[in-house]
Design an enzyme around this catalytic site. Structure first.
Site, PDB file in Angstrom:
ATOM      1  N   ARG A  46      35.854  55.430  38.176  1.00 26.70           N
ATOM      2  CA  ARG A  46      36.882  54.609  37.533  1.00 26.70           C
ATOM      3  C   ARG A  46      37.557  55.452  36.457  1.00 26.70           C
ATOM      4  O   ARG A  46      36.867  56.064  35.633  1.00 26.70           O
ATOM      5  CB  ARG A  46      36.194  53.385  36.908  1.00 26.70           C
ATOM      6  CG  ARG A  46      37.138  52.378  36.300  1.00 26.70           C
ATOM      7  CD  ARG A  46      36.380  51.249  35.620  1.00 26.70           C
ATOM      8  NE  ARG A  46      36.321  51.477  34.169  1.00 26.70           N
ATOM      9  CZ  ARG A  46      36.008  50.527  33.278  1.00 26.70           C
ATOM     10  NH1 ARG A  46      35.687  49.305  33.679  1.00 26.70           N
ATOM     11  NH2 ARG A  46      35.968  50.804  31.993  1.00 26.70           N
ATOM     12  N   TYR A  60      40.766  49.331  24.975  1.00 27.63           N
ATOM     13  CA  TYR A  60      39.433  48.916  25.428  1.00 27.63           C
ATOM     14  C   TYR A  60      39.056  49.678  26.700  1.00 27.63           C
ATOM     15  O   TYR A  60      39.880  49.880  27.581  1.00 27.63           O
ATOM     16  CB  TYR A  60      39.406  47.411  25.711  1.00 27.63           C
ATOM     17  CG  TYR A  60      38.055  46.945  26.174  1.00 27.63           C
ATOM     18  CD1 TYR A  60      37.013  46.830  25.261  1.00 27.63           C
ATOM     19  CD2 TYR A  60      37.803  46.688  27.510  1.00 27.63           C
ATOM     20  CE1 TYR A  60      35.757  46.441  25.674  1.00 27.63           C
ATOM     21  CE2 TYR A  60      36.540  46.300  27.933  1.00 27.63           C
ATOM     22  CZ  TYR A  60      35.518  46.179  27.012  1.00 27.63           C
ATOM     23  OH  TYR A  60      34.279  45.808  27.431  1.00 27.63           O
ATOM     24  N   ASP A 109      40.502  49.619  35.999  1.00 26.25           N
ATOM     25  CA  ASP A 109      40.250  48.269  35.474  1.00 26.25           C
ATOM     26  C   ASP A 109      41.364  47.880  34.499  1.00 26.25           C
ATOM     27  O   ASP A 109      41.552  48.552  33.481  1.00 26.25           O
ATOM     28  CB  ASP A 109      38.881  48.264  34.761  1.00 26.25           C
ATOM     29  CG  ASP A 109      38.387  46.866  34.450  1.00 26.25           C
ATOM     30  OD1 ASP A 109      39.185  45.912  34.545  1.00 26.25           O
ATOM     31  OD2 ASP A 109      37.192  46.730  34.104  1.00 26.25           O
ATOM     32  N   HIS A 129      41.376  45.003  32.968  1.00 29.69           N
ATOM     33  CA  HIS A 129      40.736  44.131  31.967  1.00 29.69           C
ATOM     34  C   HIS A 129      41.565  42.881  31.671  1.00 29.69           C
ATOM     35  O   HIS A 129      41.705  42.485  30.493  1.00 29.69           O
ATOM     36  CB  HIS A 129      40.468  44.892  30.667  1.00 29.69           C
ATOM     37  CG  HIS A 129      39.433  45.970  30.786  1.00 29.69           C
ATOM     38  ND1 HIS A 129      38.108  45.722  31.063  1.00 29.69           N
ATOM     39  CD2 HIS A 129      39.528  47.313  30.680  1.00 29.69           C
ATOM     40  CE1 HIS A 129      37.443  46.846  31.107  1.00 29.69           C
ATOM     41  NE2 HIS A 129      38.274  47.840  30.884  1.00 29.69           N
ATOM     42  N   GLU A 136      41.205  46.534  39.385  1.00 24.26           N
ATOM     43  CA  GLU A 136      40.296  45.461  38.961  1.00 24.26           C
ATOM     44  C   GLU A 136      40.917  44.552  37.901  1.00 24.26           C
ATOM     45  O   GLU A 136      41.601  45.035  36.994  1.00 24.26           O
ATOM     46  CB  GLU A 136      39.037  46.125  38.410  1.00 24.26           C
ATOM     47  CG  GLU A 136      38.043  45.188  37.774  1.00 24.26           C
ATOM     48  CD  GLU A 136      36.852  45.957  37.217  1.00 24.26           C
ATOM     49  OE1 GLU A 136      36.601  47.094  37.667  1.00 24.26           O
ATOM     50  OE2 GLU A 136      36.189  45.430  36.324  1.00 24.26           O
ATOM     51  N   GLU A 171      34.301  39.560  37.325  1.00 24.53           N
ATOM     52  CA  GLU A 171      33.117  39.829  36.494  1.00 24.53           C
ATOM     53  C   GLU A 171      32.846  38.691  35.513  1.00 24.53           C
ATOM     54  O   GLU A 171      31.718  38.544  35.063  1.00 24.53           O
ATOM     55  CB  GLU A 171      33.240  41.172  35.771  1.00 24.53           C
ATOM     56  CG  GLU A 171      34.376  41.230  34.775  1.00 24.53           C
ATOM     57  CD  GLU A 171      34.542  42.600  34.132  1.00 24.53           C
ATOM     58  OE1 GLU A 171      34.508  43.597  34.854  1.00 24.53           O
ATOM     59  OE2 GLU A 171      34.687  42.656  32.907  1.00 24.53           O
ATOM     60  N   ARG A 212      33.632  40.412  42.240  1.00 28.33           N
ATOM     61  CA  ARG A 212      32.788  41.097  41.254  1.00 28.33           C
ATOM     62  C   ARG A 212      31.762  40.208  40.565  1.00 28.33           C
ATOM     63  O   ARG A 212      30.998  40.667  39.709  1.00 28.33           O
ATOM     64  CB  ARG A 212      33.676  41.758  40.203  1.00 28.33           C
ATOM     65  CG  ARG A 212      34.417  42.919  40.815  1.00 28.33           C
ATOM     66  CD  ARG A 212      35.220  43.752  39.878  1.00 28.33           C
ATOM     67  NE  ARG A 212      34.656  43.990  38.575  1.00 28.33           N
ATOM     68  CZ  ARG A 212      33.675  44.843  38.294  1.00 28.33           C
ATOM     69  NH1 ARG A 212      33.129  45.551  39.254  1.00 28.33           N
ATOM     70  NH2 ARG A 212      33.246  45.001  37.071  1.00 28.33           N
ATOM     71  N   GLU A 237      29.131  48.797  40.530  1.00 31.02           N
ATOM     72  CA  GLU A 237      29.489  49.489  39.288  1.00 31.02           C
ATOM     73  C   GLU A 237      28.222  50.010  38.604  1.00 31.02           C
ATOM     74  O   GLU A 237      27.195  49.344  38.593  1.00 31.02           O
ATOM     75  CB  GLU A 237      30.212  48.516  38.339  1.00 31.02           C
ATOM     76  CG  GLU A 237      30.667  49.159  37.030  1.00 31.02           C
ATOM     77  CD  GLU A 237      31.418  48.200  36.115  1.00 31.02           C
ATOM     78  OE1 GLU A 237      31.238  46.968  36.249  1.00 31.02           O
ATOM     79  OE2 GLU A 237      32.190  48.683  35.271  1.00 31.02           O
ATOM     80  N   TRP A 294      43.509  38.604  27.347  1.00 32.84           N
ATOM     81  CA  TRP A 294      42.230  39.068  26.838  1.00 32.84           C
ATOM     82  C   TRP A 294      42.458  40.270  25.980  1.00 32.84           C
ATOM     83  O   TRP A 294      43.260  41.117  26.268  1.00 32.84           O
ATOM     84  CB  TRP A 294      41.224  39.448  27.937  1.00 32.84           C
ATOM     85  CG  TRP A 294      39.958  39.820  27.235  1.00 32.84           C
ATOM     86  CD1 TRP A 294      39.173  38.983  26.493  1.00 32.84           C
ATOM     87  CD2 TRP A 294      39.389  41.122  27.106  1.00 32.84           C
ATOM     88  NE1 TRP A 294      38.151  39.675  25.911  1.00 32.84           N
ATOM     89  CE2 TRP A 294      38.262  40.990  26.260  1.00 32.84           C
ATOM     90  CE3 TRP A 294      39.735  42.364  27.588  1.00 32.84           C
ATOM     91  CZ2 TRP A 294      37.471  42.078  25.916  1.00 32.84           C
ATOM     92  CZ3 TRP A 294      38.945  43.437  27.246  1.00 32.84           C
ATOM     93  CH2 TRP A 294      37.815  43.307  26.427  1.00 32.84           C
TER      94      TRP A 294
END
Ligand code: EZ4
Ligand code: CO
Length: 404
Positions: free
Chosen positions: A148, A160, A211, A213, A237, A263, A284, A340, A404
């Site tokens: 990743r 992040y 990702d 996020h 992702e 996730e 996920r 992962e 987020w």
């Protein structure tokens, strides 16, 4: 009958916070489950010790499905991350007990190995594209076949998923949530060049992942998916928050980049539309936050009907107990995709001894009876809980909170 005699909740901070459940049986083996919910640890600890443990004493540890249904349906209040993480911990511990009692590694009870090893991806990150690609080259040398890539965004002070110093990034990095500034425009400009350089330097055979996020809107995510198509990502992702599962229709309609999400999901109902409409390629949701081995297998079975594969979450806030359970499930599933892996620090590893091993890009859960992970309670007691939170993001222009 394998009578549950006691159950205790262990909260500790060997490198980071973890909540662990240990269930003991009369004249039989004990089992261990992970109950860590990053940033909300004590809520799950209380749910377990105040509301679940009293109901477990005296029950037959062999009745995994029945205990799952008792805790899920019997609470009246269904779903939610706290509830489902608590139930997951019980479920992991009971599968551990059953497999130990059978004298077999857990995956044998799940139908046996459907593959020889579990393909895993790791995280490469850096402040610049160059640093990130160098980190990825180092990880490729260590044997990883899937990586990743996350890089700092020019013009943003913190991003992040990118480490601040030399150590790997820690998801919960402050006593109170840090507030970072976010710009989708700057981010969207930076990602394609990261993957252009990554593909160029790492070659065609390494799987590359990214990702988001949950930080984009559907139309922004659609653009990103298109822009990275030439670099053939394994997946993109969490492009957007999936509270509205329907938002993925828009992204899906615009790009052939494979999509992964889930996730933060805790139930099969969080991904029903996403799976049934084939809006994603990888799910996920994982063992610890989605109701344990019992419930995650149900999600995987639904996904299998629609050509969706698994890609279980495996960050450092999931303890080695979750990693062990996930690997047993991964090894046994017909529609496993990828796992992962974010390496735990040495202290975490020593408090949670485990049987799983990494070799040449693949993990194997090991052949120790049970799930093969344990907790060294004496050592754990030396590291008391420390409050820690994930950061939050505000839009650079206007200061509103992002998704987020
Ligand atoms: O943000 O585990 O894919 N991995 C991730 C992680 C999650 C943290 C949240 O607790 O997105 O870094
Ligand atoms: Co993620």
């Amino acid at each position: 009958m394998l009578k549950i005699e006691s159950a205790k909740v262990i909260v500790s901070c060997p490198g980071r916070n973890f909540v662990t459940l240990k269930i003991e049986t009369k004249d039989g083996p004990y089992g261990v489950g992970d109950a860590t919910l990053n940033g909300r640890e004590l809520a799950v600890a209380s749910y377990l010790s105040d509301h679940i443990v009293p109901c477990l004493i005296g029950r037959d540890a062999h009745r995994i499905e029945d205990i799952w249904q008792f805790l899920y349906r019997g609470a009246y209040w269904r779903r939610g991350p706290v509830t489902m993480t608590a139930i997951a911990a019980v479920d992991m511990a009971l599968w551990d007990i059953k497999a130990k009692a059978a004298g077999m590694p857990l995956y044998q009870l799940l139908g046996g190995a459907a593959r020889d090893g579990v393909l895993a991806y790791c995280h490469a990150n850096g402040k610049t594209v160059e640093e990130t690609v160098d980190d990825a080259l180092r990880l490729k040398e260590k044997g990883y076949r899937a990586i990743r890539l996350q890089s700092g965004v020019p013009g943003l002070a913190a991003t992040y998923g990118v480490a601040k110093g030399k150590l790997p990034y820690e998801p919960a990095d402050a006593d109170l949530p840090a507030e970072n500034l976010w710009s989708s425009e700057k981010y969207l400009r930076s990602v394609p060049s990261l993957f252009e350089a990554g593909r160029d330097k790492l070659g065609a055979d390494v799987h590359l992942l990214h990702d988001v996020h949950h930080r984009l809107t559907p139309i922004e995510a659609a653009r990103l998916g298109r822009d990275v198509e030439p670099y053939r990502l394994f997946w993109l992702e969490d492009p957007v928050v999936a509270d509205n599962q329907e938002s993925f229709r828009l992204i899906r309609g615009h790009t052939t980049t494979p999509l992964a999400v889930g996730e933060v999901f805790n139930s099969i109902f969080d991904c029903k539309t996403l799976i049934e409409e084939q809006l994603i390629d990888y799910i996920r949701a994982t063992v610890v936050h989605a109701g344990g081995i019992t419930h995650v297998r149900r999600i995987a079975a639904l996904a299998d009907l629609y050509n969706v594969r698994t890609g279980f979450h495996g960050a450092t806030d999931l303890s080695p107990v979750t990693m062990a359970c996930a690997l047993h499930v991964d090894l046994s599933l017909p529609n496993f995709g990828i796992q992962e892996h974010m390496a735990h620090c040495e202290l975490t590893e020593s408090v949670f001894p485990h049987a799983y091993k990494f070799e040449n890009g693949y993990f194997h859960p090991g052949d120790t009876p049970g799930h093969g992970a344990d907790i060294d309670e004496k050592q754990a007691a030396r590291y008391p809980y420390k409050r820690a939170y994930l950061p939050v993001n505000r839009l650079e222009q206007g200061g509103a909170m992002t998704n987020w």
